[in-house]
Design a protein around this motif. Structure first.
Motif, PDB file in Angstrom:
ATOM      1  N   ARG A   8      -2.020   6.247 -12.683  1.00  0.00           N
ATOM      2  CA  ARG A   8      -2.375   7.610 -13.077  1.00  0.00           C
ATOM      3  C   ARG A   8      -1.188   8.559 -12.908  1.00  0.00           C
ATOM      4  O   ARG A   8      -0.967   9.443 -13.749  1.00  0.00           O
ATOM      5  CB  ARG A   8      -3.573   8.097 -12.264  1.00  0.00           C
ATOM      6  CG  ARG A   8      -4.874   7.395 -12.609  1.00  0.00           C
ATOM      7  CD  ARG A   8      -6.076   8.178 -12.101  1.00  0.00           C
ATOM      8  NE  ARG A   8      -6.111   8.263 -10.651  1.00  0.00           N
ATOM      9  CZ  ARG A   8      -6.724   7.383  -9.869  1.00  0.00           C
ATOM     10  NH1 ARG A   8      -7.330   6.334 -10.412  1.00  0.00           N
ATOM     11  NH2 ARG A   8      -6.749   7.526  -8.562  1.00  0.00           N
ATOM     12  N   ARG A   9      -0.427   8.391 -11.817  1.00  0.00           N
ATOM     13  CA  ARG A   9       0.736   9.260 -11.604  1.00  0.00           C
ATOM     14  C   ARG A   9       1.778   9.048 -12.702  1.00  0.00           C
ATOM     15  O   ARG A   9       2.377  10.014 -13.197  1.00  0.00           O
ATOM     16  CB  ARG A   9       1.333   8.996 -10.223  1.00  0.00           C
ATOM     17  CG  ARG A   9       0.457   9.495  -9.071  1.00  0.00           C
ATOM     18  CD  ARG A   9       1.190   9.465  -7.753  1.00  0.00           C
ATOM     19  NE  ARG A   9       1.368   8.115  -7.249  1.00  0.00           N
ATOM     20  CZ  ARG A   9       0.538   7.502  -6.400  1.00  0.00           C
ATOM     21  NH1 ARG A   9      -0.549   8.141  -5.982  1.00  0.00           N
ATOM     22  NH2 ARG A   9       0.784   6.288  -5.971  1.00  0.00           N
ATOM     23  N   ALA A  10       2.012   7.783 -13.068  1.00  0.00           N
ATOM     24  CA  ALA A  10       2.977   7.513 -14.137  1.00  0.00           C
ATOM     25  C   ALA A  10       2.476   8.046 -15.477  1.00  0.00           C
ATOM     26  O   ALA A  10       3.254   8.599 -16.277  1.00  0.00           O
ATOM     27  CB  ALA A  10       3.238   6.012 -14.223  1.00  0.00           C
ATOM     28  N   MET A  11       1.183   7.902 -15.734  1.00  0.00           N
ATOM     29  CA  MET A  11       0.606   8.424 -16.976  1.00  0.00           C
ATOM     30  C   MET A  11       0.788   9.942 -17.060  1.00  0.00           C
ATOM     31  O   MET A  11       1.117  10.483 -18.126  1.00  0.00           O
ATOM     32  CB  MET A  11      -0.883   8.088 -17.039  1.00  0.00           C
ATOM     33  CG  MET A  11      -1.190   6.646 -17.366  1.00  0.00           C
ATOM     34  SD  MET A  11      -2.993   6.378 -17.333  1.00  0.00           S
ATOM     35  CE  MET A  11      -3.096   4.780 -18.147  1.00  0.00           C
ATOM     36  N   ALA A  12       0.571  10.616 -15.939  1.00  0.00           N
ATOM     37  CA  ALA A  12       0.685  12.074 -15.935  1.00  0.00           C
ATOM     38  C   ALA A  12       2.107  12.507 -16.287  1.00  0.00           C
ATOM     39  O   ALA A  12       2.310  13.440 -17.069  1.00  0.00           O
ATOM     40  CB  ALA A  12       0.284  12.623 -14.565  1.00  0.00           C
ATOM     41  N   LEU A  45      12.684   9.779 -20.605  1.00  0.00           N
ATOM     42  CA  LEU A  45      12.177   9.092 -19.424  1.00  0.00           C
ATOM     43  C   LEU A  45      12.533   7.610 -19.456  1.00  0.00           C
ATOM     44  O   LEU A  45      12.530   6.978 -20.509  1.00  0.00           O
ATOM     45  CB  LEU A  45      10.656   9.244 -19.341  1.00  0.00           C
ATOM     46  CG  LEU A  45      10.121  10.661 -19.136  1.00  0.00           C
ATOM     47  CD1 LEU A  45       8.600  10.650 -19.218  1.00  0.00           C
ATOM     48  CD2 LEU A  45      10.581  11.226 -17.803  1.00  0.00           C
ATOM     49  N   THR A  46      12.792   7.065 -18.284  1.00  0.00           N
ATOM     50  CA  THR A  46      13.053   5.629 -18.139  1.00  0.00           C
ATOM     51  C   THR A  46      11.959   5.006 -17.278  1.00  0.00           C
ATOM     52  O   THR A  46      11.152   5.714 -16.657  1.00  0.00           O
ATOM     53  CB  THR A  46      14.403   5.391 -17.456  1.00  0.00           C
ATOM     54  OG1 THR A  46      14.338   5.902 -16.111  1.00  0.00           O
ATOM     55  CG2 THR A  46      15.531   6.093 -18.207  1.00  0.00           C
ATOM     56  N   LEU A  47      11.963   3.678 -17.239  1.00  0.00           N
ATOM     57  CA  LEU A  47      11.026   2.988 -16.357  1.00  0.00           C
ATOM     58  C   LEU A  47      11.227   3.423 -14.913  1.00  0.00           C
ATOM     59  O   LEU A  47      10.261   3.612 -14.158  1.00  0.00           O
ATOM     60  CB  LEU A  47      11.212   1.467 -16.485  1.00  0.00           C
ATOM     61  CG  LEU A  47      10.363   0.606 -15.542  1.00  0.00           C
ATOM     62  CD1 LEU A  47       8.870   0.826 -15.766  1.00  0.00           C
ATOM     63  CD2 LEU A  47      10.717  -0.864 -15.722  1.00  0.00           C
ATOM     64  N   LEU A  56       6.418   1.734 -20.377  1.00  0.00           N
ATOM     65  CA  LEU A  56       7.128   2.277 -21.537  1.00  0.00           C
ATOM     66  C   LEU A  56       6.290   2.141 -22.805  1.00  0.00           C
ATOM     67  O   LEU A  56       6.408   2.965 -23.727  1.00  0.00           O
ATOM     68  CB  LEU A  56       8.478   1.587 -21.693  1.00  0.00           C
ATOM     69  CG  LEU A  56       9.479   1.881 -20.569  1.00  0.00           C
ATOM     70  CD1 LEU A  56      10.799   1.165 -20.816  1.00  0.00           C
ATOM     71  CD2 LEU A  56       9.716   3.385 -20.407  1.00  0.00           C
ATOM     72  N   GLY A  57       5.437   1.126 -22.864  1.00  0.00           N
ATOM     73  CA  GLY A  57       4.513   1.020 -23.988  1.00  0.00           C
ATOM     74  C   GLY A  57       3.540   2.184 -24.007  1.00  0.00           C
ATOM     75  O   GLY A  57       3.218   2.731 -25.067  1.00  0.00           O
ATOM     76  N   TYR A  58       3.066   2.583 -22.816  1.00  0.00           N
ATOM     77  CA  TYR A  58       2.158   3.731 -22.738  1.00  0.00           C
ATOM     78  C   TYR A  58       2.889   5.003 -23.159  1.00  0.00           C
ATOM     79  O   TYR A  58       2.343   5.829 -23.908  1.00  0.00           O
ATOM     80  CB  TYR A  58       1.615   3.884 -21.327  1.00  0.00           C
ATOM     81  CG  TYR A  58       0.681   5.056 -21.181  1.00  0.00           C
ATOM     82  CD1 TYR A  58      -0.650   4.957 -21.569  1.00  0.00           C
ATOM     83  CD2 TYR A  58       1.139   6.276 -20.691  1.00  0.00           C
ATOM     84  CE1 TYR A  58      -1.506   6.046 -21.468  1.00  0.00           C
ATOM     85  CE2 TYR A  58       0.289   7.366 -20.585  1.00  0.00           C
ATOM     86  CZ  TYR A  58      -1.036   7.241 -20.977  1.00  0.00           C
ATOM     87  OH  TYR A  58      -1.879   8.318 -20.892  1.00  0.00           O
ATOM     88  N   LEU A  59       4.125   5.171 -22.682  1.00  0.00           N
ATOM     89  CA  LEU A  59       4.916   6.345 -23.066  1.00  0.00           C
ATOM     90  C   LEU A  59       5.097   6.392 -24.582  1.00  0.00           C
ATOM     91  O   LEU A  59       4.980   7.468 -25.201  1.00  0.00           O
ATOM     92  CB  LEU A  59       6.274   6.296 -22.367  1.00  0.00           C
ATOM     93  CG  LEU A  59       7.282   7.390 -22.732  1.00  0.00           C
ATOM     94  CD1 LEU A  59       6.736   8.774 -22.374  1.00  0.00           C
ATOM     95  CD2 LEU A  59       8.614   7.135 -22.025  1.00  0.00           C
ATOM     96  N   ARG A  60       5.346   5.250 -25.208  1.00  0.00           N
ATOM     97  CA  ARG A  60       5.503   5.211 -26.659  1.00  0.00           C
ATOM     98  C   ARG A  60       4.216   5.650 -27.361  1.00  0.00           C
ATOM     99  O   ARG A  60       4.258   6.394 -28.340  1.00  0.00           O
ATOM    100  CB  ARG A  60       5.889   3.805 -27.096  1.00  0.00           C
ATOM    101  CG  ARG A  60       6.130   3.701 -28.603  1.00  0.00           C
ATOM    102  CD  ARG A  60       6.592   2.320 -29.000  1.00  0.00           C
ATOM    103  NE  ARG A  60       5.567   1.313 -28.757  1.00  0.00           N
ATOM    104  CZ  ARG A  60       5.719   0.269 -27.951  1.00  0.00           C
ATOM    105  NH1 ARG A  60       6.850   0.091 -27.285  1.00  0.00           N
ATOM    106  NH2 ARG A  60       4.749  -0.604 -27.800  1.00  0.00           N
ATOM    107  N   GLU A  61       3.075   5.211 -26.839  1.00  0.00           N
ATOM    108  CA  GLU A  61       1.810   5.605 -27.448  1.00  0.00           C
ATOM    109  C   GLU A  61       1.581   7.106 -27.332  1.00  0.00           C
ATOM    110  O   GLU A  61       1.062   7.747 -28.260  1.00  0.00           O
ATOM    111  CB  GLU A  61       0.664   4.834 -26.799  1.00  0.00           C
ATOM    112  CG  GLU A  61       0.652   3.357 -27.142  1.00  0.00           C
ATOM    113  CD  GLU A  61       0.515   3.112 -28.633  1.00  0.00           C
ATOM    114  OE1 GLU A  61      -0.423   3.661 -29.245  1.00  0.00           O
ATOM    115  OE2 GLU A  61       1.362   2.390 -29.188  1.00  0.00           O
TER     116      GLU A  61
END
Length: 332
Positions: A230-234, A244-246, A273-278
């Motif tokens: 959740r923290r990374a998603m936010a 942003l990087t991994l 990174l797949g989530y960030l792309r989405e």
């Protein structure tokens, strides 16, 4: 205590607890320091000698142990703590009955977790150092490493560090712990520093040694995701327009990159990174939809603004998600 034949001086702030030729005395003292401890001399009992010293700060105990004769030790399971052992001199053969066996030489490490029974066959004069960590600390670190809620029963292979890079990482944190113990570092007097160093040691242990995870189910019915996810998603949603990087996402999640990748795979069936792309694809789609009919807006400028530098690859991602090329969204 009888006068010993061999035995090094305790370095720095480590306190010598055993310096003896007496087998029974050694067995009693080390059993008190660790767990009930079977100790047998395989050669001439007259050649037996032992040295044991320890020191530490809240969270970690550093110890040194040496036997002057060929010796076999068989402690009971450690139960409340874990040992990371490193050979300084000589060789030992560590055996976990029915599971594993390994010969360990100078500079190599192995981990004894709280759950295994084991025996260690010492060559004459072998010496090792150990780092002792509480089971609770280790199991919290294991849960973070695997992206699961709450403590996780942590068991380790006897195989030592998993790579040369892992060996260097472990050597670095181990050296830092030893400096704090032997050199009167601030961890001995600062609970805050001691806590951070203990947590860092446990976290690096997870990444540098082989954690046995067969049968671990990181998913929890009814949960959207682990807190680290959740923290990374936010962060991905708040700063999707930034490079942003991994490593950035892992830092925000407060876990290692490897642990974050595992948590995303288990909880949301993608990568960080797949989530960030989405997220970025969604922002591009919103902008293109809002700009329909605006001849001043191009697909390329919107894609570039959201971090897609390869337009061909971007178009493929967009087509798979929305079922049409981005140019059609802009013209529709």
């Amino acid at each position: 205590m009888t006068e010993p034949r061999v035995g090094p001086d305790a370095p720095g702030n480590m306190r010598t607890l055993v310096l003896s030729n007496d087998l029974d005395e050694t067995r009693e003292i080390i059993s008190s320091a660790y767990s009930p401890y079977q100790l047998s001399v395989l050669g001439d009992p007259k050649e037996f000698s032992a040295w044991y010293a320890e020191g530490g700060f809240p969270g970690i105990t550093v110890s040194g142990l040496q036997y002057g004769a060929e010796t076999l030790v068989a402690p009971q399971p450690l139960d409340s703590y874990l040992l990371v052992c490193q050979l300084v001199r000589g060789r030992v053969r560590v055996m976990s009955p029915g599971r594993e066996e390994r010969v360990v030489g100078p500079g190599q490490t192995y981990v004894l977790d709280p759950y295994r029974s084991f025996r260690v066959h010492w060559s004459p004069g072998a010496r090792m150092t150990t780092l002792r960590l509480d089971r609770e600390t280790v199991e919290k670190a294991a849960a973070d490493a695997l992206g699961v809620e709450g403590p996780l029963r942590a068991r380790f292979s006897l195989n030592g560090t998993i790579s040369a890079a892992a060996a260097r990482s472990w050597a670095g944190i181990s050296a830092a712990v030893h400096r704090e113990v032997l050199g009167e570092g601030v961890a001995r007097s600062s609970p805050l520093v001691a806590g951070h160093l203990t947590q860092s040691t446990a976290a690096i242990l997870m990444q540098s040694h082989e954690l046995i995870t067969q049968g671990v189910d990181a998913q929890r019915p009814g949960e959207v995701a682990h807190p680290a996810v959740r923290r990374a998603m936010a962060l991905a949603e708040e700063r999707a327009d930034q490079p942003l990087t991994l490593a950035d996402l892992a830092a925000a999640a407060r876990v290692s990159p490897r642990a974050l990748q595992e948590a995303f795979r288990r909880h949301v069936d993608t990568t960080p990174l797949g989530y960030l792309r989405e997220v970025r694809l969604g922002r591009v789609h919103q902008e293109l939809s809002a700009a329909r009919g605006d001849g001043d807006v191009t697909v390329a400028e919107v894609a570039y603004r959201w971090g897609f530098n390869n337009l061909g690859r971007f178009a493929g991602y967009y087509q798979r998600r929305y079922g049409r090329p981005p140019s059609r969204t802009l013209r529709a």
